[in-house]
Design a protein around this motif. Sequence first.
Motif, short mmCIF file in Angstrom:
data_model
loop_
_atom_site.label_atom_id
_atom_site.label_comp_id
_atom_site.label_asym_id
_atom_site.label_seq_id
_atom_site.Cartn_x
_atom_site.Cartn_y
_atom_site.Cartn_z
N LEU A 1 9.24 -1.88 -7.91
CA LEU A 1 9.86 -3.20 -7.84
C LEU A 1 9.28 -3.95 -6.65
O LEU A 1 9.33 -3.46 -5.51
N GLU A 2 8.73 -5.14 -6.87
CA GLU A 2 8.08 -5.90 -5.82
C GLU A 2 8.60 -7.35 -5.84
O GLU A 2 8.61 -7.99 -6.87
N ARG A 3 9.02 -7.82 -4.67
CA ARG A 3 9.63 -9.17 -4.63
C ARG A 3 8.58 -10.28 -4.67
O ARG A 3 8.88 -11.42 -5.03
N PRO B 1 0.80 -1.22 0.00
CA PRO B 1 0.00 0.00 0.00
C PRO B 1 0.84 1.28 0.00
O PRO B 1 0.48 2.25 -0.67
N ALA B 2 1.97 1.28 0.71
CA ALA B 2 2.79 2.49 0.73
C ALA B 2 3.40 2.74 -0.64
O ALA B 2 3.34 3.86 -1.16
N GLY B 3 3.98 1.72 -1.23
CA GLY B 3 4.62 1.89 -2.54
C GLY B 3 3.62 2.31 -3.60
O GLY B 3 3.91 3.19 -4.43
N GLY C 1 1.20 -6.07 -1.09
CA GLY C 1 1.89 -6.22 0.19
C GLY C 1 1.15 -7.10 1.18
O GLY C 1 0.43 -8.02 0.80
N ILE C 2 1.28 -6.78 2.44
CA ILE C 2 0.74 -7.61 3.52
C ILE C 2 -0.79 -7.67 3.45
O ILE C 2 -1.42 -8.61 3.95
N LEU C 3 -1.40 -6.65 2.79
CA LEU C 3 -2.87 -6.62 2.75
C LEU C 3 -3.46 -7.83 2.05
O LEU C 3 -4.60 -8.21 2.31
N MET D 1 13.53 -8.94 -6.52
CA MET D 1 14.08 -8.65 -5.19
C MET D 1 15.13 -7.55 -5.30
O MET D 1 16.07 -7.69 -6.08
N VAL D 2 14.92 -6.48 -4.57
CA VAL D 2 15.96 -5.44 -4.52
C VAL D 2 17.00 -5.87 -3.50
O VAL D 2 16.66 -6.24 -2.37
N LEU D 3 18.26 -5.84 -3.91
CA LEU D 3 19.33 -6.32 -3.03
C LEU D 3 20.05 -5.17 -2.35
O LEU D 3 20.49 -5.30 -1.21
N LEU E 1 -3.06 1.44 11.13
CA LEU E 1 -4.10 1.64 10.11
C LEU E 1 -3.47 1.94 8.76
O LEU E 1 -2.63 2.82 8.63
N VAL E 2 -3.92 1.19 7.77
CA VAL E 2 -3.33 1.34 6.44
C VAL E 2 -3.68 2.71 5.85
O VAL E 2 -2.94 3.24 5.02
N ASP E 3 -4.80 3.31 6.28
CA ASP E 3 -5.16 4.64 5.78
C ASP E 3 -4.04 5.65 6.04
O ASP E 3 -3.75 6.49 5.20
N GLY F 1 5.47 4.44 5.14
CA GLY F 1 4.75 3.22 5.52
C GLY F 1 5.45 2.49 6.64
O GLY F 1 6.20 3.08 7.44
N ASN F 2 5.25 1.18 6.69
CA ASN F 2 5.77 0.39 7.81
C ASN F 2 7.28 0.29 7.85
O ASN F 2 7.85 -0.09 8.86
N VAL F 3 7.94 0.67 6.76
CA VAL F 3 9.41 0.67 6.79
C VAL F 3 9.91 1.83 7.66
O VAL F 3 11.01 1.77 8.19
C1 LIG Z 1 -2.22 -9.03 10.25
C2 LIG Z 1 -2.39 -7.59 9.98
C3 LIG Z 1 -3.63 -7.03 10.19
C4 LIG Z 1 -3.85 -5.69 9.89
N1 LIG Z 1 -5.10 -5.19 10.06
C5 LIG Z 1 -5.37 -3.93 9.68
C6 LIG Z 1 -6.70 -3.43 9.73
O1 LIG Z 1 -7.65 -4.10 10.14
N2 LIG Z 1 -6.93 -2.16 9.28
C7 LIG Z 1 -5.91 -1.39 8.82
O2 LIG Z 1 -6.14 -0.27 8.39
N3 LIG Z 1 -4.62 -1.85 8.79
C8 LIG Z 1 -4.32 -3.10 9.21
N4 LIG Z 1 -3.03 -3.57 9.15
C9 LIG Z 1 -1.93 -2.64 8.81
C10 LIG Z 1 -1.67 -2.46 7.33
O3 LIG Z 1 -1.98 -3.59 6.62
C11 LIG Z 1 -0.20 -2.17 7.15
O4 LIG Z 1 0.10 -1.07 7.95
C12 LIG Z 1 0.16 -1.85 5.68
O5 LIG Z 1 -0.08 -2.97 4.88
C13 LIG Z 1 1.64 -1.46 5.53
O6 LIG Z 1 1.91 -1.12 4.19
P1 LIG Z 1 3.39 -1.06 3.63
O7 LIG Z 1 3.26 -0.84 2.15
O8 LIG Z 1 4.20 -0.12 4.41
O9 LIG Z 1 4.01 -2.49 3.91
P2 LIG Z 1 3.68 -3.92 3.28
O10 LIG Z 1 2.23 -4.12 3.08
O11 LIG Z 1 4.39 -4.90 4.14
O12 LIG Z 1 4.38 -3.86 1.84
C14 LIG Z 1 5.78 -3.90 1.68
C15 LIG Z 1 6.08 -4.53 0.34
O13 LIG Z 1 7.47 -4.40 0.05
C16 LIG Z 1 7.94 -5.59 -0.53
N5 LIG Z 1 9.39 -5.69 -0.32
C17 LIG Z 1 10.05 -5.71 0.86
N6 LIG Z 1 11.38 -5.79 0.67
C18 LIG Z 1 11.57 -5.81 -0.67
C19 LIG Z 1 12.73 -5.91 -1.50
N7 LIG Z 1 13.96 -5.98 -0.99
N8 LIG Z 1 12.57 -5.92 -2.84
C20 LIG Z 1 11.32 -5.83 -3.39
N9 LIG Z 1 10.18 -5.76 -2.65
C21 LIG Z 1 10.31 -5.74 -1.32
C22 LIG Z 1 7.13 -6.68 0.21
O14 LIG Z 1 7.10 -7.88 -0.52
C23 LIG Z 1 5.76 -6.02 0.32
O15 LIG Z 1 4.94 -6.31 -0.76
C24 LIG Z 1 -2.78 -4.89 9.42
C25 LIG Z 1 -1.51 -5.46 9.25
C26 LIG Z 1 -1.31 -6.79 9.52
C27 LIG Z 1 0.06 -7.38 9.31
#
Ligand SMILES: Cc1cc2nc3c(=O)[nH]c(=O)nc-3n(C[C@H](O)[C@H](O)[C@H](O)COP(=O)(O)OP(=O)(O)OC[C@H]3O[C@@H](n4cnc5c(N)ncnc54)[C@H](O)[C@@H]3O)c2cc1C
Length: 422
Positions: A31-33, A11-13, A39-41, A83-85, A304-306, A296-298
Motif C-alpha cells: 500500500l503506497e500513499r 525501497p524498504a517496502g 519512495g523518496i528515491l 493512505m494507511v490510516l 545509504l539506501v543499500d 528502513g527509515n521508519v
Molecule cells: C535527499 C536525499 C538524498 C539521499 N541520497 C542518498 C544517496 O546518495 N545514496 C544513498 O544510498 N541513499 C541516499 N539517501 C537515502 C535513501 O534514499 C533512503 O534511506 C531510502 O529512500 C529510505 O527508504 P524507505 O523505503 O525506508 O523510505 P522512503 O523512501 O521514504 O519510502 C517510504 C514510503 O512509504 C510511504 N508511506 C508513508 N506513510 C504511508 C502511509 N501511511 N500509507 C501509505 N504509504 C505511506 C511514502 O509515501 C513512501 O513512498 C538519500 C535520501 C534523501 C532524502
Amino acid sequence: MYDIIVIGGGPAGLAAAVEAKKEGVDNILILERDRELGGILNQCIHNGFGLHTFKEQLTGPEYAGRYIDMAMDLKIPYKLNTMVLDLERKDDDTKIVHAINEEDGYMALEAKAVILTMGCRERTAGAIGIPGFRPAGVFTAGTAQRFINMEGYMTGKEVVILGSGDIGLIMARRMTLEGAHVKCVAEIMPYSNGLTRNIVQCLNDFDIPLKLSHTITFIHGKDRVEAVDITQVDEHLKPIPGTTETVPCDTLLLSVGLIPENEISRGAGVEIDRRTQGPSISELCETNLPGVFAAGNVVHVHDLVDFVSQEAALAGKGAARYVKGHLEEDINFTTVNGDGIGNVVPEKITVANLDDSVNCYMRVRAVSTDTVINCYIGDEKIATKKAQKFVPAEMVNFKIKKSVLEKYGDGELKFVVEPKEA
Ligand SMILES: Cc1cc2nc3c(=O)[nH]c(=O)nc-3n(C[C@H](O)[C@H](O)[C@H](O)COP(=O)(O)OP(=O)(O)OC[C@H]3O[C@@H](n4cnc5c(N)ncnc54)[C@H](O)[C@@H]3O)c2cc1C
C-alpha cells in the motif's frame, strides 16, 4: 485475508515484499500513499545509489526502478494513492490495516503479518523555532528537492542552507546547478552531518562555504525572506554575542534532521526506541508485536539506501517465516549503547533465526580517530570494529558471528567506542 501487507512502497517496502515472495509467500499487498512506487528515491535524481547492492553508481529513480522491476516480475500486487490510516491487532492475532483511496473508498484489510516501511519525514522550521516572521521562502530541503526535481518549480535565487545533512548538501549543489547562488551552509555542530563524499562533491567542488559551529538566529522579511542572521555558537551550542552576520537572501532551506514516521506504529502499540525514534526490532526486524515487522527509515534514518534494502530483505524473510510458523521468538541477546554509541539496531537477537551472523547497525555520538568500537558480553570482548575515523553521519555496520553468540548463549551485547590499543 492477505498473508503480508506492506505499508509504504519505497525501497524498504519493495525489498521486503520481493524477499517475502522469494521465500514462498504469495499473497502480498503493498500500500503506497504516493502516485508511484519508489519512495523518496524518486526525487533524488543525483547519482551515488547502489554501490553496495549493484556495484554501480545509479541515480535514485534508477535504483528504485530496479526494485520496482523485481516486484513487477514477481507480480506483487500494490495499490497507489492509498493512505494507511491505522493498524489494529485482533485477539486472534489477525492484523487489520485501515486504509483509504479514491477508487475503493475506506478499506479494512486483514493480514497475518504486516511490514511497516513508511520512511521518515523532515524536521520543519516549527520544530527548531527560529525567531522572526514566517515569510515565504523557507523550505525544508526535501520539499525544495521535490519542487525542483519533480514538479519543475525553482524555489529561489539567493539561498542560505541551515544544516549540513546529506539533503542540505545535495540541495546546495542542485540549486547551484539550476542557477541559484548558494551563499553558505550553516551547521550548528563543529562537524558536518553529511557523508564526506557529499561535502567534497556538493560544497567543495562548487566553492560553497560551510560554516561549522554557526546557526541562524533570525529570519528577516515579512512576505518573503529578505535576509537571515547567522551567529557563531559556543561549545554548548549557545549563540556567541557579537558574532552575528546578516546575510541577504530570498530563500532559506532547512536540512535539520529526519524523524521516522511512526504515528501508525505507536497507535498499534509498537514499542519505540527513544534513541532512534523508530520501532525496537529483532534480527529479522520483528517489533514487540508478533507478526508486525519494520525496516528502513521508519526504524532508523539510513544514509545509504543499500543498507535499507538489506535490512528490509530481512523483514521480508522474517514475515515469511512468521506466516509459515517457522519464526523463533525466544530472545537471547539485547544490544546496549555503551560509551560513545548513539544507537544500535537491532535491539534484540534470537540466535536461532540467524544464518551465519547478525549485522548490527550503529551511530557514534562524536567524531573520533584513533578509536575502535568494541563489542562485549559481560567483561569479555567478543569483536572489534576498526575504521580510520568514526563520524556520526556515517552509520557503522558491525557484523557479529552466530558461532560466537552460540558460544555465550544469552546476555547483553554492549558496544563501546574505545581508544585503539597500542
Ligand atoms: C535527499 C536525499 C538524498 C539521499 N541520497 C542518498 C544517496 O546518495 N545514496 C544513498 O544510498 N541513499 C541516499 N539517501 C537515502 C535513501 O534514499 C533512503 O534511506 C531510502 O529512500 C529510505 O527508504 P524507505 O523505503 O525506508 O523510505 P522512503 O523512501 O521514504 O519510502 C517510504 C514510503 O512509504 C510511504 N508511506 C508513508 N506513510 C504511508 C502511509 N501511511 N500509507 C501509505 N504509504 C505511506 C511514502 O509515501 C513512501 O513512498 C538519500 C535520501 C534523501 C532524502
